[in-house]
Structure formats: structure tokens, C-alpha cells
Design an enzyme around this catalytic site. Structure first.
Site, mmCIF file in Angstrom:
data_model
loop_
_atom_site.group_PDB
_atom_site.id
_atom_site.type_symbol
_atom_site.label_atom_id
_atom_site.label_comp_id
_atom_site.label_asym_id
_atom_site.label_seq_id
_atom_site.Cartn_x
_atom_site.Cartn_y
_atom_site.Cartn_z
ATOM 1 N N ASP A 44 -7.291 13.042 3.245
ATOM 2 C CA ASP A 44 -7.805 12.329 4.423
ATOM 3 C C ASP A 44 -9.329 12.410 4.533
ATOM 4 O O ASP A 44 -9.931 11.730 5.360
ATOM 5 C CB ASP A 44 -7.167 12.890 5.699
ATOM 6 C CG ASP A 44 -5.674 12.590 5.754
ATOM 7 O OD1 ASP A 44 -5.238 11.611 5.112
ATOM 8 O OD2 ASP A 44 -4.942 13.339 6.420
ATOM 9 N N ARG A 98 -10.402 7.317 10.637
ATOM 10 C CA ARG A 98 -11.195 8.161 9.742
ATOM 11 C C ARG A 98 -12.422 7.409 9.216
ATOM 12 O O ARG A 98 -13.452 8.019 8.941
ATOM 13 C CB ARG A 98 -10.343 8.715 8.611
ATOM 14 C CG ARG A 98 -9.179 9.559 9.147
ATOM 15 C CD ARG A 98 -8.859 10.769 8.323
ATOM 16 N NE ARG A 98 -7.628 11.366 8.817
ATOM 17 C CZ ARG A 98 -7.559 12.315 9.755
ATOM 18 N NH1 ARG A 98 -8.654 12.796 10.292
ATOM 19 N NH2 ARG A 98 -6.390 12.779 10.162
ATOM 20 N N ARG A 126 4.832 18.202 13.838
ATOM 21 C CA ARG A 126 5.963 19.038 13.417
ATOM 22 C C ARG A 126 6.405 19.976 14.527
ATOM 23 O O ARG A 126 7.586 20.302 14.634
ATOM 24 C CB ARG A 126 5.567 19.815 12.150
ATOM 25 C CG ARG A 126 5.485 18.898 10.908
ATOM 26 C CD ARG A 126 4.610 19.507 9.835
ATOM 27 N NE ARG A 126 4.615 18.772 8.574
ATOM 28 C CZ ARG A 126 3.907 17.670 8.327
ATOM 29 N NH1 ARG A 126 3.150 17.141 9.267
ATOM 30 N NH2 ARG A 126 3.953 17.082 7.139
ATOM 31 N N LYS A 137 -3.289 17.781 13.519
ATOM 32 C CA LYS A 137 -2.383 16.647 13.767
ATOM 33 C C LYS A 137 -1.035 16.867 13.078
ATOM 34 O O LYS A 137 0.016 16.668 13.681
ATOM 35 C CB LYS A 137 -3.056 15.357 13.287
ATOM 36 C CG LYS A 137 -2.286 14.090 13.616
ATOM 37 C CD LYS A 137 -3.198 12.886 13.752
ATOM 38 C CE LYS A 137 -3.687 12.354 12.426
ATOM 39 N NZ LYS A 137 -2.620 11.711 11.623
ATOM 40 N N GLN A 158 4.541 13.621 3.613
ATOM 41 C CA GLN A 158 5.422 12.826 4.467
ATOM 42 C C GLN A 158 6.749 12.539 3.764
ATOM 43 O O GLN A 158 7.820 12.622 4.376
ATOM 44 C CB GLN A 158 4.723 11.533 4.876
ATOM 45 C CG GLN A 158 3.516 11.811 5.780
ATOM 46 C CD GLN A 158 2.763 10.572 6.179
ATOM 47 O OE1 GLN A 158 3.094 9.462 5.739
ATOM 48 N NE2 GLN A 158 1.742 10.736 6.997
ATOM 49 N N SER A 215 3.137 13.653 -1.661
ATOM 50 C CA SER A 215 3.092 13.211 -0.270
ATOM 51 C C SER A 215 3.900 14.149 0.608
ATOM 52 O O SER A 215 5.111 14.291 0.449
ATOM 53 C CB SER A 215 3.652 11.786 -0.148
ATOM 54 O OG SER A 215 3.979 11.521 1.206
HETATM 55 C C1 S3P Z 1 0.336 13.929 6.542
HETATM 56 C C2 S3P Z 1 0.368 13.738 5.194
HETATM 57 C C3 S3P Z 1 -0.598 12.917 4.460
HETATM 58 C C4 S3P Z 1 -1.842 12.628 5.281
HETATM 59 C C5 S3P Z 1 -1.513 12.232 6.682
HETATM 60 C C6 S3P Z 1 -0.719 13.332 7.376
HETATM 61 C C7 S3P Z 1 1.373 14.765 7.163
HETATM 62 O O1 S3P Z 1 0.004 11.689 4.130
HETATM 63 O O2 S3P Z 1 -2.616 11.615 4.673
HETATM 64 O O3 S3P Z 1 -2.696 11.987 7.406
HETATM 65 O O4 S3P Z 1 1.207 15.203 8.323
HETATM 66 O O5 S3P Z 1 2.390 15.035 6.496
HETATM 67 P P1 S3P Z 1 0.888 11.523 2.784
HETATM 68 O O6 S3P Z 1 2.025 12.449 2.881
HETATM 69 O O7 S3P Z 1 1.346 10.099 2.776
HETATM 70 O O8 S3P Z 1 -0.075 11.837 1.681
#
Ligand code: S3P
Length: 419
Positions: A305, A378, A18, A13, A159, A157
Site C-alpha cells: 500500500d 492513498r 478483523r 485498518k 485478503q 494476498s
Molecule cells: C489488506 C490486504 C492488502 C492491502 C489492503 C488491506 C488486508 O490487499 O492492499 O489495503 O487488510 O488484508 P491484498 O490482500 O489484496 O494484497
């Protein structure tokens, strides 16, 4: 319950999101194979289309024609991110660097998730971000030319890190991001592969001023977070083995497999190879007598996750398992600490809620009852796996929410298990 057979894992995913975003930002044709066709990835495709990018209908093999961020257009509608935190936070980084105003919206779960963690660095770079009092969605961003970023994130994180890197890339400025520990590194790998001047030292990532990316084909590897459910199923089985084909085994993602081995299951990697800058392997997993485990803060990012699934496994392992340093779980698609604890308790397990984790006492008593998923994919899959173990009888209130990350989950589960 026995397991047998092999499964090709659906596309990762994180890499799928990306591949679309970087494909749109680079100029030229990028062929994308094996993308995950799930609701979350459709959300990213939809947001890019609303910004004027010609993203074709997702399919196992398609070409994305990237036009570069200069050709993104002001959106005529809100950017609907559905249930997807990755769509919201990564695209917020891109929008922050564009001369447009856009409002990000999402479903009830996404709307309550914390956005200040990206709003603050993006504001420090010069974007204007408006958030409601509770800090979730709707979030309105007025973007423009940005300044260099030097940001130390309080949370590990990917993200947050990616939002800053994408903002800097799109604006042509530099960025240095430091995290408390290393989160998944797909953005870094994919930027480097596309020619961006990016360096990594410890937990600090540095994107040089004026970096740009070119179009590049992506073969999306199988998702280790999806594979985890079937690895756990095999671990819980009474006999047999499962072969999981083409799983990304990037070490920022494989914490769950490490735990599974520690708990007593057999997890063997075969045919390890490098595909598109990521390590990929076929996993053969077979059951063992499961014992309790301990997960601490340093273990969390590489299995963030998978923690609900680990808790479900722990409910069947001998001894008391302890998870700490995982308060981030409260900021996911649901509050995954309270939700997991309440559900395990409702099924008859002995569990203690901690502010940053939980304690789970394992037992081979049958676990029976109904699980409230809160629409969290999940949770549905973790309890679906636990429900498949011998003697358990678990009803899931919302089976369809698996479509967020693994639309074929229930079909695959039926394919590989037998009584
Ligand atoms: C992800 C980063 C994680 C993860 C999410 C996907 C990503 O979140 O829990 O399912 O693709 O960058 P966080 O960056 O908030 O930890």
C-alpha cells in the site's frame, strides 16, 4: 519545509476490520479500543449489521457482543462494501459458509476490482458465486456447508488468504493456504490469539478442522500504512524530526520503513513492545539526503500500500529508482501504476511506466500541477506529502477521499509541518 512534534497514529485498518469480524464470530464480549473510525471500517460494521450482528456505533472504546455465525441472519438488503476490498473479500469468506444468499455491492472503484481470486477458492469449497463478466461486483454468494480447502494462491494476498481461512473457520472445516510469498499475517495472529488451531510453515497456513474462536479484547495498534505518510514527510523535510506514536511494526508491514532507511532517512524505533500479539513502537524520523532505490517482487507484499508514496519520494531522490514485480498495484483502489506515472509526469517528473512497475528519475526541480486521485485515498495522501516538500506546488483534485483510511490526515499534516 520543516517538521516537528508527535502524532498518535490512527488504528490499523486491517486489524480494525478483523477485530469486528472476529468479534462477531466469537461468542461473548470483546472490548475493542483504538479502532480506526474511517469509511472502510464503517463498511465492515455496516455489512455485519445487515447480517444481523449488533455492532455498536464505532468509538475509541466499545464492547462488541459476538453471537457466533449461527445467529447471523439472511440480509434484507445488499451488502454495501463502499470502497473497501477488505470488507468484501473477508466477508465473502464468512457468507460462503452460511446458509444464506447475499449480494455484495460497492462504489465504482470497488466494483471493478477482481473478485475471481476469492470466488474460485470459495467455489472449490462448495459455495456458489455469481460474478459479472468483468469479474468485479455485484457478486452474489449462496453459502452453505463447505469442504476442506487446499489452495495455492497465485498472488500474495492477505485478503484471499483470509477469505479462505474465515470460510473454513465458519464452516468448521480445515484449510491449507499457500501463497507465493508471505502477505500480512494479522488474520493468523488474531485467530491464534482467540484459540483457533492454526499453524504456519513458510508461506503455508493451516487451520485445523473444527477450529473455533472465543471472544477476546483487542487494542488496535497504530497503522503503519498511515504512519508511512508522515515518515515520508519527515524524510523530505529540510529539518526537524517527527515522532510517530504507537505504530504497528509487524514485519509483514514494514517494507516501506526499510526502504526509507535505504534511501537515506533516519528511522529509529523506540520503546518497542508487544501489544495484543503485535509488535508496536514509537518511530522517530528525520530527513536525510535521499538517494534512489530498487524495489523487486520479494519486497512488494510488505509495502504494497506504500508503493505510490515510495514513487513520490523517489521523484525527489538522487538517481533513478526502479519498482518491478508490482503488477498487483493495478488491482487496487485505482490502477496505481498508471495513475502514479501519469500524475508524476503531469507534475514535471521523468517517469517510465512498466507492465509491473515504474522507473522514476529523481530531481530537485519543483514539481507543480494538479493530481487526479481517481478517488484513491492513498494517491491523495502520497501526493499531499510530495506537495508539502519545499518548492513544490501540487493541487489534489479530491482531498476528501482520505476519509477511507485516515479522516484526520490533512489536519495532522498541517499540525506537524511549517515553512
Ligand atoms: C489488506 C490486504 C492488502 C492491502 C489492503 C488491506 C488486508 O490487499 O492492499 O489495503 O487488510 O488484508 P491484498 O490482500 O489484496 O494484497
Amino acid at each position: 519545509m520543516n517538521v516537528s512534534g508527535s502524532l498518535h497514529m490512527p488504528g490499523d485498518k486491517s486489524i480494525s476490520h478483523r477485530s469486528l469480524i472476529l468479534g462477531a464470530l466469537g461468542v461473548g464480549e470483546s472490548r475493542i479500543t483504538g479502532i480506526l473510525e474511517s469509511q472502510d471500517v464503517h463498511s465492515t460494521a455496516g455489512v455485519l449489521r445487515t447480517l444481523g450482528v449488533d455492532v455498536p456505533v464505532l468509538s475509541p472504546d466499545f464492547v462488541l457482543r459476538g453471537v457466533g455465525s449461527e445467529r447471523f441472519t439472511p440480509p434484507a438488503a445488499n451488502l454495501d462494501c463502499g470502497n473497501s476490498g477488505t470488507t468484501t473479500r473477508l466477508m465473502a469468506g464468512v457468507v460462503a459458509a452460511l446458509p444464506i444468499e447475499a449480494t455484495f455491492v460497492g462504489d465504482t472503484s470497488l466494483s471493478r476490482r477482481p473478485m475471481r481470486r476469492i470466488a474460485r477458492p470459495l467455489e472449490a469449497m462448495g459455495a456458489r458465486v455469481r460474478l459479472p463478466e468483468h469479474g468485479g461486483l455485484p457478486m452474489t454468494i449462496r453459502g452453505g456447508a463447505l469442504h476442506d480447502a487446499a489452495w495455492t494462491s497465485e498472488v500474495a494476498s492477505a485478503q484471499v488468504k483470509s477469505a479462505i481461512l474465515l470460510a473454513a473457520l465458519t464452516s468448521g472445516v480445515g484449510a491449507t493456504v499457500t501463497e507465493p510469498s508471505r502477505s500480512r499475517d494479522h488474520t493468523e495472529r488474531m485467530l491464534q490469539a482467540r484459540g483457533a488451531a492454526l499453524t504456519i510453515r513458510g508461506t503455508t497456513v493451516c487451520l485445523a478442522t473444527g477450529s473455533s474462536i472465543r471472544a477476546l479484547d483487542t487494542a488496535v495498534p497504530g497503522d503503519p500504512s498511515s504512519a508511512a505518510f508522515f515518515a515520508a514527510l519527515a524524510a523530505l523535510a529540510d529539518g526537524g524530526e517527527l515522532r510517530l506514536i504507537g505504530v504497528c511494526v509487524n514485519e509483514t508491514r514494514t517494507g516501506f520503513l526499510t526502504q526509507l532507511r535505504r534511501m537515506g532517512a533516519s528511522v529509529i524505533e523506540h520503546n518497542k513492545r508487544l501489544e495484543g500479539g503485535e509488535s508496536v513502537a514509537d518511530l522517530v524520523v528525520s530527513p536525510g539526503r535521499l538517494v534512489a532505490t530498487t524495489v523487486g517482487e520479494g519486497d512488494v507484499p510488505a509495502m504494497i500500500d506504500e508503493l505510490p508514496l515510495l514513487a513520490c519520494l523517489a521523484a525527489r531522490a538522487e538517481g533513478e529508482s526502479v519498482v518491478t514485480g508490482a503488477s498487483e498495484l493495478r488491482a487496487k483502489e485505482s490502477d496505481r501504476i498508471t495513475a502514479v506515472v501519469d500524475n508524476l509526469r503531469a507534475l514535471g517528473a521523468t517517469v517510465t511506466e512498466l507492465s509491473d512497475g515504474m522507473r522514476i528519475v529523481g530531481s530537485d526541480r519543483p514539481l507543480r500541477g494538479r493530481v487526479a486521485t481517481h478517488g484513491d485515498h492513498r494517491l491523495a495522501m502520497a501526493f499531499g506529502v510530495l506537495g508539502a516538500a519545499a518548492g513544490n506546488d501540487i493541487e489534489i483534485d479530491d482531498r476528501d477521499c482520505v476519509a477511507v483510511s485516515y479522516p484526520g490526515f490533512w489536519r495532522d499534516l498541517e499540525r506537524v509541518r511549517s515553512e
